[in-house]
Design a protein around this motif. Structure first.
Motif, PDB file in Angstrom:
ATOM      1  N   VAL A 253       0.867  -1.187   0.000  1.00 17.97           N
ATOM      2  CA  VAL A 253       0.000   0.000   0.000  1.00 17.97           C
ATOM      3  C   VAL A 253       0.901   1.233   0.000  1.00 17.97           C
ATOM      4  CG1 VAL A 253      -1.734   1.311   1.261  1.00 17.97           C
ATOM      5  CG2 VAL A 253      -1.813  -1.196   1.260  1.00 17.97           C
ATOM      6  N   GLU A 254       0.847   1.965  -1.099  1.00 18.55           N
ATOM      7  CA  GLU A 254       1.674   3.170  -1.188  1.00 18.55           C
ATOM      8  C   GLU A 254       0.991   4.336  -0.485  1.00 18.55           C
ATOM      9  OE1 GLU A 254       4.316   4.324  -4.762  1.00 18.55           O
ATOM     10  OE2 GLU A 254       2.354   5.237  -5.116  1.00 18.55           O
ATOM     11  N   ARG A 255      -0.329   4.443  -0.691  1.00 20.55           N
ATOM     12  CA  ARG A 255      -1.070   5.542  -0.065  1.00 20.55           C
ATOM     13  C   ARG A 255      -2.443   5.042   0.356  1.00 20.55           C
ATOM     14  NH1 ARG A 255      -2.817  10.527  -3.633  1.00 20.55           N
ATOM     15  NH2 ARG A 255      -4.661   9.231  -3.719  1.00 20.55           N
ATOM     16  N   ALA A 256      -2.879   5.441   1.530  1.00 20.67           N
ATOM     17  CA  ALA A 256      -4.204   5.009   2.020  1.00 20.67           C
ATOM     18  C   ALA A 256      -4.980   6.207   2.525  1.00 20.67           C
ATOM     19  CB  ALA A 256      -4.033   3.986   3.152  1.00 20.67           C
ATOM     20  N   ARG A 257      -6.281   6.187   2.238  1.00 23.20           N
ATOM     21  CA  ARG A 257      -7.209   7.137   2.858  1.00 23.20           C
ATOM     22  C   ARG A 257      -8.326   6.311   3.484  1.00 23.20           C
ATOM     23  NH1 ARG A 257      -3.800  10.146   1.838  1.00 23.20           N
ATOM     24  NH2 ARG A 257      -3.771  12.030   0.566  1.00 23.20           N
ATOM     25  N   PRO A 272      -4.560   7.284  11.911  1.00 24.95           N
ATOM     26  CA  PRO A 272      -3.983   6.040  12.459  1.00 24.95           C
ATOM     27  C   PRO A 272      -4.267   4.817  11.583  1.00 24.95           C
ATOM     28  CG  PRO A 272      -5.044   7.312  14.207  1.00 24.95           C
ATOM     29  CD  PRO A 272      -5.371   8.003  12.913  1.00 24.95           C
ATOM     30  N   ALA A 273      -5.475   4.734  11.042  1.00 21.55           N
ATOM     31  CA  ALA A 273      -5.796   3.583  10.176  1.00 21.55           C
ATOM     32  C   ALA A 273      -4.980   3.644   8.889  1.00 21.55           C
ATOM     33  CB  ALA A 273      -7.289   3.563   9.858  1.00 21.55           C
ATOM     34  N   LEU A 277      -1.750   0.982   7.339  1.00 21.35           N
ATOM     35  CA  LEU A 277      -1.763   0.317   6.028  1.00 21.35           C
ATOM     36  C   LEU A 277      -0.567   0.698   5.166  1.00 21.35           C
ATOM     37  CD1 LEU A 277      -5.548   0.893   5.243  1.00 21.35           C
ATOM     38  CD2 LEU A 277      -4.465  -1.332   5.647  1.00 21.35           C
ATOM     39  N   GLU A 278      -0.140   1.954   5.244  1.00 15.40           N
ATOM     40  CA  GLU A 278       0.874   2.451   4.315  1.00 15.40           C
ATOM     41  C   GLU A 278       2.205   1.746   4.528  1.00 15.40           C
ATOM     42  OE1 GLU A 278      -0.975   6.798   3.190  1.00 15.40           O
ATOM     43  OE2 GLU A 278       0.552   6.728   4.748  1.00 15.40           O
ATOM     44  N   GLY A 279       2.791   1.304   3.414  1.00 13.53           N
ATOM     45  CA  GLY A 279       4.070   0.613   3.466  1.00 13.53           C
ATOM     46  C   GLY A 279       3.942  -0.871   3.778  1.00 13.53           C
ATOM     47  N   ARG A 280       2.712  -1.350   3.930  1.00 19.26           N
ATOM     48  CA  ARG A 280       2.524  -2.770   4.236  1.00 19.26           C
ATOM     49  C   ARG A 280       1.717  -3.450   3.134  1.00 19.26           C
ATOM     50  NH1 ARG A 280       0.593  -3.554  10.370  1.00 19.26           N
ATOM     51  NH2 ARG A 280       0.923  -5.722   9.732  1.00 19.26           N
ATOM     52  N   ALA A 281       1.795  -4.757   3.096  1.00 18.65           N
ATOM     53  CA  ALA A 281       0.946  -5.515   2.183  1.00 18.65           C
ATOM     54  C   ALA A 281      -0.461  -5.566   2.768  1.00 18.65           C
ATOM     55  CB  ALA A 281       1.492  -6.920   2.005  1.00 18.65           C
ATOM     56  N   LEU A 282      -1.456  -5.740   1.901  1.00 21.18           N
ATOM     57  CA  LEU A 282      -2.827  -5.901   2.386  1.00 21.18           C
ATOM     58  C   LEU A 282      -3.004  -7.354   2.813  1.00 21.18           C
ATOM     59  CD1 LEU A 282      -5.276  -4.092  -0.075  1.00 21.18           C
ATOM     60  CD2 LEU A 282      -4.732  -3.465   2.284  1.00 21.18           C
ATOM     61  N   ASP A 283      -2.703  -7.652   4.042  1.00 18.41           N
ATOM     62  CA  ASP A 283      -2.884  -9.017   4.516  1.00 18.41           C
ATOM     63  C   ASP A 283      -3.689  -8.991   5.809  1.00 18.41           C
ATOM     64  OD1 ASP A 283      -1.132  -8.192   6.532  1.00 18.41           O
ATOM     65  OD2 ASP A 283       0.621  -8.978   5.449  1.00 18.41           O
ATOM     66  N   GLU A 284      -3.906 -10.165   6.334  1.00 20.31           N
ATOM     67  CA  GLU A 284      -4.758 -10.277   7.515  1.00 20.31           C
ATOM     68  C   GLU A 284      -4.278  -9.373   8.654  1.00 20.31           C
ATOM     69  OE1 GLU A 284      -6.054 -14.170   9.745  1.00 20.31           O
ATOM     70  OE2 GLU A 284      -6.264 -14.407   7.565  1.00 20.31           O
ATOM     71  N   ALA A 290      -5.407  -1.989  10.920  1.00 18.93           N
ATOM     72  CA  ALA A 290      -6.097  -0.778  10.453  1.00 18.93           C
ATOM     73  C   ALA A 290      -7.473  -0.662  11.093  1.00 18.93           C
ATOM     74  CB  ALA A 290      -6.210  -0.795   8.926  1.00 18.93           C
ATOM     75  N   ALA A 291      -8.178  -1.791  11.191  1.00 21.48           N
ATOM     76  CA  ALA A 291      -9.514  -1.769  11.793  1.00 21.48           C
ATOM     77  C   ALA A 291      -9.433  -1.321  13.255  1.00 21.48           C
ATOM     78  CB  ALA A 291     -10.163  -3.151  11.688  1.00 21.48           C
ATOM     79  N   GLU A 292      -8.413  -1.807  13.948  1.00 21.20           N
ATOM     80  CA  GLU A 292      -8.236  -1.420  15.357  1.00 21.20           C
ATOM     81  C   GLU A 292      -7.863   0.059  15.449  1.00 21.20           C
ATOM     82  OE1 GLU A 292      -9.005  -3.515  17.858  1.00 21.20           O
ATOM     83  OE2 GLU A 292      -8.746  -1.728  19.105  1.00 21.20           O
ATOM     84  N   ALA A 293      -6.975   0.492  14.549  1.00 22.67           N
ATOM     85  CA  ALA A 293      -6.522   1.880  14.590  1.00 22.67           C
ATOM     86  C   ALA A 293      -7.663   2.852  14.271  1.00 22.67           C
ATOM     87  CB  ALA A 293      -5.372   2.075  13.600  1.00 22.67           C
TER      88      ALA A 293
END
Lengths: 325, 204
Positions: A253-257, A272-273, A277-284, A290-293
């Motif tokens: 994930v390069e950029r997340a909103r 925080p969410a 995500l940013e800089g990470r793969a979309l995995d479990e 992200a959901a917690e954040a």
């Protein structure tokens, strides 16, 4: 029947702005929210200025660079059905499709959806609440199952719009026009929280109109979506809404909103969410983080604690669907 | 229902009394073209002449800007097939088509739909000539008390005009703006499926 009002139908934006210099005038587009506000006595305009014949507010165009120009009076149904919006700006199409009923989407406009007044039952009811100039937010200690878990304070209303979180997530810009000229405002700066001014929800000045919404082209690797939970299956406002726009490079994930609706007095951008995500793969792992954040700092009221778990769930479900492609 | 006397001189009752001698005399249909007076202003409480295109006929009448299309249809024109329910855009009983798209007549100001093509239940479900949708509602027994039925039929007409062969999921979404307090939903969904199939020329 509505209380009596004068009525004018200007044929251009300039004429409309002239008529709206009169503080007792209110603009009328779809009218689905305005008429309810008039029935409830929340709005008492002496004159309605119909926007039905103002050409500058119409039209939905994909520009050569891939960006969208959406006239503020575009019906939500048109937005929801537009092939390019569905394909390249899915968060906006999905959000528009999830507003109200088919009938309301045929009538209600994008501008009206962004500028609608709060649904709080104390605000709509016969209570002199803080947002109406009184001293009290009755929901703080009253019935507050539908109210804010984030960003409350002097007023714990929730922002009711589905399209607003989507537009903030897509880095949209709105064009305003008023007696002092035109200006552009990023969608994320259109909304006003109660700590800044408890009497209004947007930065629109008296006599100002929302003319159009500009959505930048989706960059390569972009994907976006909108999801919401509601109290019944057919049509309703969001108990929790979430708009997510991602730019992926490879699996990363390069950029997340991440922008939430229904949980705060304004569309709530969760940095925080996004950071989870940013800089990470979309995995479990990143989805759960992200959901917690997204609920970091949540401060539920007596009756709305369920929204904390619901927000986590909606964010995670939406991210999972985006991860699946 | 809270419709007060609007002072126009003909209530629904007096209209129904006169309809037998010919609505044409009261509501002389005009040709198109009277809709073009744009940037005018109407004072609060005053009426303005508008021409509404309803079920293919032009009706010239005087309306207050605050009058909903629902009020004008029922109380001025005597077209009582369109039903008042919540009058807040939440129940769909007053559903009509404006330029082919479903709308709540309760939330639509009559003055705003001048020059648009308005269709009501009277335009699609004449007893001697029901539309495929109206006939499907009869065939599937898709109502109990029937109060919401005109709105349901109009919602289905709008849905099938846009999407002639919707999936069951699309039918549920497309009909989601119409409440039925009797709970006839399963039969309503079947009626929409039947109407869709009959348009395809096959049997349901």
């Amino acid at each position: 029947m509505l209380p009596a009002f004068a009525y004018a139908r200007p044929g251009s934006l300039r004429e409309a702005l002239d008529l709206l210099k009169d503080a007792a005038s209110a603009p009328l587009a779809g009218g689905t929210d305005l008429q309810g506000c008039m029935e409830d006595g929340v709005a008492r305009p002496a004159r309605l200025v119909s926007l039905a014949a103002v050409p500058e507010l119409r039209g939905l165009e994909v520009r050569p660079d891939g960006s969208l120009r959406i006239g503020a009076a575009t019906p939500l149904a048109e937005l929801a059905a537009h092939p390019a919006v569905r394909q390249r700006h899915a968060a906006l199409a999905r959000a528009a499709a999830s507003v109200g009923s088919p009938q309301l989407r045929n009538q209600g406009t994008l501008g009206g959806n962004l500028l609608q007044r709060p649904r709080c039952w104390y605000f709509r009811g016969d209570f002199p609440c803080a947002r109406k100039g009184g001293g009290t937010c009755y929901a703080q200690d009253g019935r507050n199952a539908r109210h804010a878990i984030l960003g409350g304070g002097r007023c714990v209303m929730v922002h009711p719009s589905d399209t607003a979180p989507a537009l903030v997530a897509l880095d949209a810009v709105v064009q305003l026009a008023g007696p002092r000229g035109a200006r552009r405002v990023p969608a994320g700066e259109l909304f006003v929280g109660p700590e800044r001014d408890v009497r209004r929800e947007t930065v629109l000045a008296p006599g100002e109109l929302l003319v159009e919404v500009l959505v930048p082209a989706a960059p390569p690797g972009a994907r976006s979506g909108y999801d919401k939970a509601r109290a019944r299956g057919s049509f309703d406002f969001a108990l929790v809404g979430a708009a997510v726009a991602l730019v992926l490079r490879g699996r990363s994930v390069e950029r997340a909103r991440v922008v939430l609706g229904g949980v705060a007095p304004l569309p709530w951008r969760s940095r925080p969410a996004e950071q989870a995500l940013e800089g990470r793969a979309l995995d479990e792992g990143s989805l759960a983080a992200a959901a917690e954040a997204a609920v970091a700092g949540a401060d539920p009221l007596a009756e709305n604690g369920y929204k904390v778990a619901m927000t986590r769930g909606i964010v995670q479900r939406l991210l999972a669907s985006l991860a699946a492609g | 229902m809270a419709h007060q006397d609007d002072g126009s001189g003909f209530s629904r009752r007096t209209f129904i009394g006169s309809i037998g001698v010919g609505a044409a005399g009261l509501l002389a249909p005009l040709g198109a073209g009277a809709a073009a007076q744009a940037a005018r202003e109407v004072a609060a409480g005053a009426t303005v002449a508008v021409t509404l295109q309803i079920n293919g006929q032009a009706h010239r009448l005087e309306v207050e800007p605050r009058w909903s299309l629902l009020h004008v249809l029922r109380e001025v024109l005597g077209l009582t097939g369109t039903k008042p329910g919540c009058e807040r855009g939440e129940c769909g009983a007053c559903t009509v088509l404006i330029d082919g798209a479903t709308r709540n007549a309760c939330l639509t100001l009559a003055v705003e739909v001048e020059g648009r093509e308005i269709r009501t239940i009277e335009g699609v479900a004449r007893p001697d000539q029901p539309s495929a949708v109206a006939q499907a509602f009869v065939d599937e027994d898709a109502f109990q008390c029937g109060y919401c039925t005109p709105g349901q039929v109009m919602a289905a007409e709008g849905l099938l005009a846009r999407s002639p062969h919707p999936s069951p999921e699309e039918i549920r979404a497309g009909m989601s703006g119409n409440l039925c307090r009797c709970g006839a939903y399963p039969h309503i969904l079947k009626a929409v499926e039947r109407a869709s199939a009959s348009r395809r020329g096959g049997r349901p």
